[in-house]
Design a protein around this motif. Structure first.
Motif, PDB file in Angstrom:
ATOM      1  N   GLU A  71      37.519 -23.567  49.147  1.00  0.00           N
ATOM      2  CA  GLU A  71      38.992 -23.885  48.595  1.00  0.00           C
ATOM      3  C   GLU A  71      39.177 -22.465  47.996  1.00  0.00           C
ATOM      4  N   LYS A  72      38.299 -22.056  46.916  1.00  0.00           N
ATOM      5  CA  LYS A  72      38.429 -20.892  45.976  1.00  0.00           C
ATOM      6  C   LYS A  72      37.789 -19.793  46.330  1.00  0.00           C
ATOM      7  N   ASP A  89      30.894 -32.013  47.289  1.00  0.00           N
ATOM      8  CA  ASP A  89      32.110 -31.739  46.555  1.00  0.00           C
ATOM      9  C   ASP A  89      32.283 -30.079  45.970  1.00  0.00           C
ATOM     10  N   THR A  90      31.088 -29.747  45.629  1.00  0.00           N
ATOM     11  CA  THR A  90      30.736 -28.502  45.124  1.00  0.00           C
ATOM     12  C   THR A  90      31.278 -27.434  46.334  1.00  0.00           C
ATOM     13  N   GLN A  97      35.092 -27.267  46.925  1.00  0.00           N
ATOM     14  CA  GLN A  97      35.518 -26.342  45.781  1.00  0.00           C
ATOM     15  C   GLN A  97      35.319 -24.985  46.141  1.00  0.00           C
TER      16      GLN A  97
END
Length: 183
Positions: A144-145, A137-138, A141
């Motif tokens: 995506e960023k 999940d990190t 993120q």
């Protein structure tokens, strides 16, 4: 190869004539394709194989897998404590350590199982995750960023998807054609 004072065991049903020898300590399950008595013969071979594994587990042997460039075949070895407080085994001139906290029990027999990378004395610790790895999940993120290499344009300021822009453009052309047909 191994020192003569250390033991490595291959189960009798395993190796073939041109395959690994007993000195290699390779454990191979019985070949189920060559059973003379069909399913019953296969079941008997498998049962004997599992009983021998349990017997070795009770005698203090561990299932050891040495990872090289291919998936390792399991070996039954009996590492020895040589006064350092930790079990050791020497293979091809290299000493491998067997700490209790890095061993996991096998689901079938309860025998301790240890994985080593070739040339590394410490085993791969399967009980604790590697602290240097990124969680899934990190990573999502981060992806995506992350910073994009293209400069912001008109579409990014208006928050319009290029797919939506094409759809609106086609609707505008159809509407324009309908209006021209009415006049």
């Amino acid at each position: 190869m191994s020192n003569p004072d250390e033991e490595a065991v291959a189960l009798p049903d395993g190796p073939t004539a041109n395959g690994p020898t007993k000195d290699d300590g390779v454990v191979m399950p019985p070949d189920v394709r060559q059973s003379r008595f069909g399913f019953l013969g296969t079941a008997i071979k498998q049962r004997r194989y599992e009983q021998k594994r349990k017997k070795l587990a009770n005698k203090g042997y561990v299932e050891w897998r040495l990872i090289d460039s291919q998936f390792p075949r399991p070996k039954f070895i009996k590492p020895k404590a040589k006064g350092g407080g930790m079990l050791e085994y020497e293979h091809d001139g290299e000493t491998y350590l067997f700490p209790r906290n890095a061993m996991i029990p096998s689901a079938q027999t309860g025998m301790w199982t240890v994985f080593h990378k070739k040339g590394q004395a410490d085993p791969i610790n399967l009980r604790e995750p590697v602290r240097h790895s990124i969680e899934a999940d990190t990573l999502t993120q981060y992806l995506e960023k992350r910073v994009t290499t293209s400069p912001p344009g008109l579409l990014s300021r208006l928050d319009i998807n290029p797919k939506d822009l094409v759809m609106y453009g086609m609707m505008a052309i159809v509407a324009f054609a309908l209006i021209q047909g009415m006049i």
